[in-house]
Design an enzyme around this catalytic site. Structure first.
Site, PDB file in Angstrom:
ATOM      1  CB  CYS A 157      -4.798   2.503   7.594  1.00 15.51           C
ATOM      2  SG  CYS A 157      -5.336   0.920   6.905  1.00 15.51           S
ATOM      3  CG  HIS A 169      -6.894  -1.430   3.601  1.00 11.24           C
ATOM      4  ND1 HIS A 169      -5.657  -1.942   3.881  1.00 11.24           N
ATOM      5  CD2 HIS A 169      -7.605  -2.441   3.043  1.00 11.24           C
ATOM      6  CE1 HIS A 169      -5.628  -3.215   3.519  1.00 11.24           C
ATOM      7  NE2 HIS A 169      -6.790  -3.545   3.009  1.00 11.24           N
ATOM      8  CG  ASP A 183      -1.532  -3.489   2.569  1.00 13.55           C
ATOM      9  OD1 ASP A 183      -1.274  -3.196   3.754  1.00 13.55           O
ATOM     10  OD2 ASP A 183      -2.691  -3.378   2.096  1.00 13.55           O
ATOM     11  CB  SER A 184      -2.868  -6.771   5.468  1.00 16.09           C
ATOM     12  OG  SER A 184      -3.670  -5.628   5.235  1.00 16.09           O
ATOM     13  CD  GLU A 212      -8.289  -6.745   1.651  1.00 20.91           C
ATOM     14  OE1 GLU A 212      -7.716  -5.645   1.737  1.00 20.91           O
ATOM     15  OE2 GLU A 212      -7.862  -7.679   0.934  1.00 20.91           O
ATOM     16  CB  CYS A 237       1.209  -2.366   5.382  1.00 18.10           C
ATOM     17  SG  CYS A 237       0.253  -2.863   6.814  1.00 18.10           S
TER      18      CYS A 237
HETATM   19  N1  DGL Z   1      -3.222  -1.408   5.025  1.00 19.14           N
HETATM   20  C1  DGL Z   1      -2.756  -1.661   6.334  1.00 19.14           C
HETATM   21  C2  DGL Z   1      -2.164  -0.432   7.003  1.00 19.14           C
HETATM   22  O1  DGL Z   1      -1.707   0.466   6.332  1.00 19.14           O
HETATM   23  C3  DGL Z   1      -3.548  -2.439   7.311  1.00 19.14           C
HETATM   24  C4  DGL Z   1      -4.900  -2.950   7.112  1.00 19.14           C
HETATM   25  C5  DGL Z   1      -5.139  -4.151   8.000  1.00 19.14           C
HETATM   26  O2  DGL Z   1      -4.802  -5.251   7.548  1.00 19.14           O
HETATM   27  O3  DGL Z   1      -5.640  -3.977   9.125  1.00 19.14           O
HETATM   28  O4  DGL Z   1      -2.086  -0.371   8.209  1.00 19.14           O
END
Ligand code: DGL
Length: 270
Positions: A185, A187, A13-14, A156, A76
């Protein structure tokens, strides 16, 4: 490349979003070993171009592939919706590839709703990935999509909930009369309770982690790659592309305890 049921699962993931997918993997498949990669240097992906997301995610997937993982989990939505085709093409027949969107939109849970709301990063919304899939399979389902760019970065960076709550309210006020909400997302999975509270329990929250990990478990078992060795577990390794951010480390410790390893890996030129 020789892989076996004892090989690790590579999850990426990011940043911290995929940690809840990793946690669900440990809950549903406690014997599994995994390697996690958070591209913390380049977070947020939601604000990056398709080209950037494709280029970077291929680097991470290749890195995990070289670590002899038996499967890749793209934890992600921004990567899945912008680069899944490329990752699938590059690793076709080499490694099992899972993502966090297909198992969810293919799940029959959608048949019970009339109108669902999707909140996601700008990169996911602009890709129209959900829209295309949902319109293809569920002709009568009404869909409202909202881009929520502020959420992933504040999660984050470990903002306190009392500061995140007004942002959530501001976004969700636009989602009227929906039956269910999809947190598109990873997150946002950290905000489940706050989102439930906002809707006073009247809107169903689709259980992404469970659905995604059930699919991973079924496929690994079908391919005879499920780890059945109860004492196998090694320490999970968490890679970040910048020196480990304080909040990333904190979340890992809360979710996985102290028996974990942290490493930094910087890709040459991006
Ligand atoms: N967790 C990521 C997602 O599911 C993206 C968060 C990000 O880096 O903008 O899209």
């Amino acid at each position: 490349m020789k892989i076996s049921p004892l090989s690790p699962i590579g999850i990426f993931d990011s940043g911290i979003g995929g940690l809840l997918i990793a946690k669900e993997i440990k809950i549903q498949m406690p014997n599994e070993d995994f390697i996690y990669f958070g591209d913390t240097k380049n977070m947020p992906y939601g604000e990056k171009s398709k080209k950037f997301i494709r280029k970077n995610s291929i680097k991470i997937a290749s890195f995990l592939y070289q670590k002899k993982c038996k499967a890749l989990v793209i934890a992600c939505n921004s990567i899945t919706s912008n680069a899944l085709d490329l990752i699938q093409k590059k690793f076709h027949r080499k490694i099992l590839i899972f993502n966090v969107i297909d198992p969810v939109v293919n799940n029959k849970v959608f048949l019970s709703y009339k109108k669902i709301g999707i909140i996601a990063t700008p990169a996911t919304i602009h890709s129209n990935f959900y829209l295309k899939k949902i319109k293809k399979y569920y002709h009568n389902l009404d869909l409202v999509q909202i881009s929520t760019p502020l959420l992933a970065p504040v999660i984050e960076n470990g903002w306190e909930m009392k500061k995140i709550n007004p942002i959530i309210k501001n976004y969700l006020n636009d989602l009227k009369s929906i039956d269910a909400i999809l947190l598109a997302c990873t997150h946002y999975l950290f905000l489940k309770q706050e989102i439930k509270n906002f809707f006073l329990g009247k809107v169903h929250l689709i259980d992404i982690q469970k659905i995604v990990v059930q699919e991973i478990k079924e496929k690994l078992s079908e391919k005879k790659l499920l780890c059945l060795h109860p004492n196998w577990n090694r320490f999970p390794v968490f890679y970040t592309s910048s020196s480990i951010p304080f909040f990333f480390e904190k979340k890992v410790r809360i979710l996985f305890g102290r028996k974990v390893l942290f490493k930094t890996h910087v890709f040459n030129s991006v």
